[in-house]
Motif scaffolding. Structure first.
Motif, PDB file in Angstrom:
ATOM      1  N   GLU A 151      -1.067  -4.037  -4.086  1.00  0.00           N
ATOM      2  CA  GLU A 151      -0.912  -5.324  -3.272  1.00  0.00           C
ATOM      3  C   GLU A 151      -1.652  -5.285  -1.838  1.00  0.00           C
ATOM      4  N   ALA A 152      -1.373  -4.197  -1.117  1.00  0.00           N
ATOM      5  CA  ALA A 152      -1.632  -4.082   0.305  1.00  0.00           C
ATOM      6  C   ALA A 152      -3.329  -3.839   0.204  1.00  0.00           C
ATOM      7  N   GLU A 153      -3.824  -3.255  -0.601  1.00  0.00           N
ATOM      8  CA  GLU A 153      -5.292  -2.763  -0.759  1.00  0.00           C
ATOM      9  C   GLU A 153      -6.032  -4.263  -1.132  1.00  0.00           C
ATOM     10  N   ALA A 154      -5.388  -5.224  -2.071  1.00  0.00           N
ATOM     11  CA  ALA A 154      -6.000  -6.352  -2.520  1.00  0.00           C
ATOM     12  C   ALA A 154      -6.117  -7.309  -1.331  1.00  0.00           C
TER      13      ALA A 154
ATOM     14  N   LEU B  39      13.822  20.218   5.222  1.00  0.00           N
ATOM     15  CA  LEU B  39      12.701  19.545   5.214  1.00  0.00           C
ATOM     16  C   LEU B  39      12.855  18.348   4.189  1.00  0.00           C
ATOM     17  N   VAL B  40      12.578  17.145   4.388  1.00  0.00           N
ATOM     18  CA  VAL B  40      12.723  16.397   3.256  1.00  0.00           C
ATOM     19  C   VAL B  40      11.267  15.452   3.057  1.00  0.00           C
ATOM     20  N   ALA B  41      10.838  15.443   2.015  1.00  0.00           N
ATOM     21  CA  ALA B  41       9.606  14.753   1.575  1.00  0.00           C
ATOM     22  C   ALA B  41       9.447  13.516   2.037  1.00  0.00           C
ATOM     23  N   PRO B  42       8.636  12.746   2.547  1.00  0.00           N
ATOM     24  CA  PRO B  42       8.590  11.330   2.853  1.00  0.00           C
ATOM     25  C   PRO B  42       8.868  10.602   1.326  1.00  0.00           C
ATOM     26  N   GLU B  43       9.405   9.284   1.526  1.00  0.00           N
ATOM     27  CA  GLU B  43       9.681   8.394   0.433  1.00  0.00           C
ATOM     28  C   GLU B  43       8.234   7.935   0.061  1.00  0.00           C
ATOM     29  N   LYS B  44       7.942   7.935  -1.483  1.00  0.00           N
ATOM     30  CA  LYS B  44       6.634   7.675  -1.852  1.00  0.00           C
ATOM     31  C   LYS B  44       6.766   5.973  -2.140  1.00  0.00           C
ATOM     32  N   GLN B  45       5.607   5.441  -1.679  1.00  0.00           N
ATOM     33  CA  GLN B  45       5.506   4.137  -1.959  1.00  0.00           C
ATOM     34  C   GLN B  45       5.065   3.736  -3.361  1.00  0.00           C
ATOM     35  N   SER B  46       5.484   2.685  -4.056  1.00  0.00           N
ATOM     36  CA  SER B  46       5.286   2.482  -5.208  1.00  0.00           C
ATOM     37  C   SER B  46       3.756   2.101  -5.490  1.00  0.00           C
ATOM     38  N   ARG B  47       3.060   2.151  -6.651  1.00  0.00           N
ATOM     39  CA  ARG B  47       1.624   1.963  -6.906  1.00  0.00           C
ATOM     40  C   ARG B  47       1.485   0.437  -6.659  1.00  0.00           C
ATOM     41  N   ALA B  48       2.339  -0.404  -7.027  1.00  0.00           N
ATOM     42  CA  ALA B  48       2.366  -1.836  -7.108  1.00  0.00           C
ATOM     43  C   ALA B  48       2.203  -2.429  -5.499  1.00  0.00           C
ATOM     44  N   GLU B  49       3.085  -1.668  -4.762  1.00  0.00           N
ATOM     45  CA  GLU B  49       2.839  -2.079  -3.389  1.00  0.00           C
ATOM     46  C   GLU B  49       1.688  -1.717  -2.578  1.00  0.00           C
ATOM     47  N   VAL B  50       0.910  -0.534  -2.849  1.00  0.00           N
ATOM     48  CA  VAL B  50      -0.318  -0.038  -2.637  1.00  0.00           C
ATOM     49  C   VAL B  50      -1.227  -0.826  -2.879  1.00  0.00           C
TER      50      VAL B  50
ATOM     51  N   ALA C  15      -4.992  -9.662   5.132  1.00  0.00           N
ATOM     52  CA  ALA C  15      -4.143  -8.923   6.064  1.00  0.00           C
ATOM     53  C   ALA C  15      -4.883  -7.932   6.846  1.00  0.00           C
ATOM     54  N   ASP C  16      -4.357  -7.345   7.952  1.00  0.00           N
ATOM     55  CA  ASP C  16      -4.979  -6.259   8.471  1.00  0.00           C
ATOM     56  C   ASP C  16      -5.043  -4.943   7.688  1.00  0.00           C
ATOM     57  N   ALA C  17      -6.171  -4.522   7.607  1.00  0.00           N
ATOM     58  CA  ALA C  17      -6.259  -3.173   6.592  1.00  0.00           C
ATOM     59  C   ALA C  17      -6.295  -2.129   7.613  1.00  0.00           C
ATOM     60  N   PRO C  18      -5.381  -0.924   7.167  1.00  0.00           N
ATOM     61  CA  PRO C  18      -5.374   0.193   7.888  1.00  0.00           C
ATOM     62  C   PRO C  18      -6.637   0.818   8.009  1.00  0.00           C
ATOM     63  N   ALA C  19      -6.771   1.505   9.150  1.00  0.00           N
ATOM     64  CA  ALA C  19      -8.265   2.024   9.575  1.00  0.00           C
ATOM     65  C   ALA C  19      -8.358   3.388   8.685  1.00  0.00           C
ATOM     66  N   LYS C  20      -9.482   3.326   7.958  1.00  0.00           N
ATOM     67  CA  LYS C  20      -9.925   4.228   6.994  1.00  0.00           C
ATOM     68  C   LYS C  20     -11.384   4.751   7.038  1.00  0.00           C
ATOM     69  N   THR C  21     -11.520   5.753   6.446  1.00  0.00           N
ATOM     70  CA  THR C  21     -12.958   6.106   6.462  1.00  0.00           C
ATOM     71  C   THR C  21     -13.941   5.664   5.911  1.00  0.00           C
ATOM     72  N   PRO C  22     -15.185   5.346   5.938  1.00  0.00           N
ATOM     73  CA  PRO C  22     -16.130   4.522   5.117  1.00  0.00           C
ATOM     74  C   PRO C  22     -16.252   5.244   3.879  1.00  0.00           C
ATOM     75  N   LYS C  23     -16.149   4.297   2.872  1.00  0.00           N
ATOM     76  CA  LYS C  23     -16.634   4.977   1.405  1.00  0.00           C
ATOM     77  C   LYS C  23     -17.971   4.620   1.292  1.00  0.00           C
TER      78      LYS C  23
END
Length: 171
Positions: A106-109, A93-104, A116-124
Motif C-alpha cells: 500500500e505504501a509503495e502504491a 537483542l530483539v529483532a525489529p517487528e516486521k511490516q506486513s507485505r500488504a502495508e508495504v 503520499a511522500d515516498a521514502p528516499a531510495k536509490t534510483p532503480k
C-alpha cells in the motif's frame, strides 16, 4: 530419577532449531520429554530465545541439572543468575517487528501514484533509463562552443573532393 534440562534438536539439515526440554537423563537426545520449557533458534539474527522462566525456575529448584548449552542460554536470559542469586545480565537483542507485505504494498502504491511522500531510495534501472534522455539534451549545452574564426571540420570534410575515396593517398 535424574532430570536434565537440555536441547531437543528439530529443524532441517543446516538449519537447526531446538526446543529446551526437561527430560530423564537416560533418554536419547531427541527422545521423550517430560516438559517443553522453551525454544532456541540460532540461525536467526539475532538468535531467537524464548524460555518459560517460572517453569525453568521450578525445575532448577527441584534439582534438574541443565546441560552446558542450556546453562549458557539461561545465562543470556537471566534465569541462571536469578536461580543463583547473581546480578542480572544486560538485556537481549530483539529483532525489529516486521511490516506486513500488504502495508508495504500500500505504501509503495501510494508513493507511485504520488499521493503520499515516498521514502528516499536509490534510483532503480528504470529511473536511470528515464534520466538518460534528459542527460542527452543537457550535453550539447555543456560542450565547448566552436571558435567563430575556425571553419567547421565536418562541413569542410563534406565539401572537399577526395578522388581516391575515403582518405586514401591520391598519388
Amino acid at each position: 530419577m535424574a532430570v536434565k534440562i537440555r536441547l531437543l534438536r528439530m529443524g532441517k539439515i543446516r538449519n537447526p532449531q531446538y526446543r529446551i526440554v526437561v527430560a530423564d537423563s537416560r533418554t536419547k537426545r531427541d527422545g521423550r520429554a517430560i516438559e517443553y520449557v522453551g525454544i532456541y533458534q540460532p540461525k536467526e539474527h539475532p538468535s531467537v530465545i524464548q524460555v518459560k522462566s517460572e517453569r525453568v525456575q521450578y525445575w532448577l529448584s527441584v534439582g534438574a541439572q541443565p546441560s552446558e548449552a542450556v546453562q549458557r542460554i539461561l545465562e543470556k536470559t537471566g534465569d541462571w543468575q536469578q536461580f543463583k542469586g547473581l546480578p542480572a545480565p544486560p538485556p537481549l537483542l530483539v529483532a525489529p517487528e516486521k511490516q506486513s507485505r500488504a502495508e508495504v504494498y500500500e505504501a509503495e502504491a501510494k508513493a507511485a501514484a504520488g499521493v503520499a511522500d515516498a521514502p528516499a531510495k536509490t534510483p532503480k534501472k528504470a529511473d536511470k533509463v528515464a534520466a538518460a534522455p534528459e542527460a542527452a539534451e543537457a550535453k550539447p549545452a555543456q560542450t565547448k562552443a566552436a571558435k567563430p574564426d575556425e571553419p567547421n571540420r565536418e562541413a569542410v570534410a563534406e565539401t572537399a573532393e577526395d578522388p581516391a575515396g575515403a582518405g586514401a593517398d591520391a598519388s
